[in-house]
Motif scaffolding. Structure first.
Motif, mmCIF file in Angstrom:
data_model
loop_
_atom_site.group_PDB
_atom_site.id
_atom_site.type_symbol
_atom_site.label_atom_id
_atom_site.label_comp_id
_atom_site.label_asym_id
_atom_site.label_seq_id
_atom_site.Cartn_x
_atom_site.Cartn_y
_atom_site.Cartn_z
ATOM 1 N N GLN A 255 0.833 -1.200 0.000
ATOM 2 C CA GLN A 255 0.000 0.000 0.000
ATOM 3 C C GLN A 255 0.870 1.253 0.000
ATOM 4 N N ARG B 72 -5.367 1.394 -12.047
ATOM 5 C CA ARG B 72 -5.833 0.420 -11.060
ATOM 6 C C ARG B 72 -7.349 0.242 -11.145
ATOM 7 N N LYS B 73 -8.066 1.360 -11.272
ATOM 8 C CA LYS B 73 -9.532 1.284 -11.348
ATOM 9 C C LYS B 73 -9.997 0.669 -12.664
ATOM 10 N N PRO C 107 -0.118 10.296 -10.866
ATOM 11 C CA PRO C 107 -1.502 10.098 -10.426
ATOM 12 C C PRO C 107 -2.325 9.206 -11.361
ATOM 13 N N ASN C 108 -1.901 9.031 -12.592
ATOM 14 C CA ASN C 108 -2.640 8.190 -13.530
ATOM 15 C C ASN C 108 -2.616 6.723 -13.146
ATOM 16 N N GLU D 72 -3.666 5.502 -10.461
ATOM 17 C CA GLU D 72 -4.959 5.222 -9.828
ATOM 18 C C GLU D 72 -6.000 4.899 -10.897
ATOM 19 N N LEU D 73 -5.993 5.628 -11.994
ATOM 20 C CA LEU D 73 -6.895 5.353 -13.108
ATOM 21 C C LEU D 73 -6.635 3.952 -13.674
ATOM 22 N N PHE E 170 2.341 1.680 -3.427
ATOM 23 C CA PHE E 170 1.333 2.180 -4.363
ATOM 24 C C PHE E 170 1.111 3.679 -4.153
ATOM 25 N N GLU E 171 1.012 4.110 -2.908
ATOM 26 C CA GLU E 171 0.811 5.534 -2.617
ATOM 27 C C GLU E 171 1.986 6.361 -3.124
ATOM 28 N N LYS F 273 1.670 6.635 -6.788
ATOM 29 C CA LYS F 273 0.568 7.540 -7.101
ATOM 30 C C LYS F 273 1.015 8.997 -6.968
ATOM 31 N N GLN F 274 1.921 9.285 -6.032
ATOM 32 C CA GLN F 274 2.459 10.647 -5.906
ATOM 33 C C GLN F 274 3.278 11.003 -7.140
ATOM 34 N N VAL G 43 -4.253 -3.798 -4.621
ATOM 35 C CA VAL G 43 -2.937 -3.258 -4.240
ATOM 36 C C VAL G 43 -2.193 -4.302 -3.447
#
Length: 112
Positions: free
Chosen positions: A88, A105-106, A99-100, A102-103, A91-92, A95-96, A112
């Motif tokens: 986790q 992953r979704k 940011p894409n 997160e897109l 992943f964070e 993501k920093q 994660v």
């Protein structure tokens, strides 16, 4: 100067002295006249670095043809890096950086 600094850090890594190399690569040093300033996150790191930097001084003085070079270490508590250990946290951190992610992953419904 920075090129020679990084070459020496790589040399230390290759020879198994990874701790000194890690300290050297935490932040980019700055050069002001003949003084190289390096920021490190805490006092113990500073002491460890200074105890092993004699070889670095000789290397830089020789490669840069300047025997007046000195190294100043500044302790800056805010430069301490937070390392990611758990998935986790990793992943964070990613993501920093981007940011894409997160897109992504979704979109693919990834865990994660």
């Amino acid at each position: 100067m920075l090129l020679q600094w990084n070459k020496f850090a790589q040399k230390m890594t290759d020879s198994g002295k990874r701790l000194l190399a890690t300290y050297m690569q935490m932040n980019d040093p700055t050069l002001n006249g003949t003084t190289i300033t390096l920021e490190l996150p805490n006092q113990s790191t500073k002491e460890e670095f200074l105890s092993g930097c004699h070889e670095l001084m000789g290397y830089l003085r020789g490669k840069l043809h300047n025997h007046d070079i000195t190294i100043e270490v500044v302790v800056n508590e805010t430069t301490e890096n937070k390392y990611a250990f758990t998935p986790q946290e990793k992943f964070e951190r990613l993501k920093q950086i981007n940011p894409n992610i997160e897109l992504l992953r979704k979109t693919f419904d990834l865990d994660v």
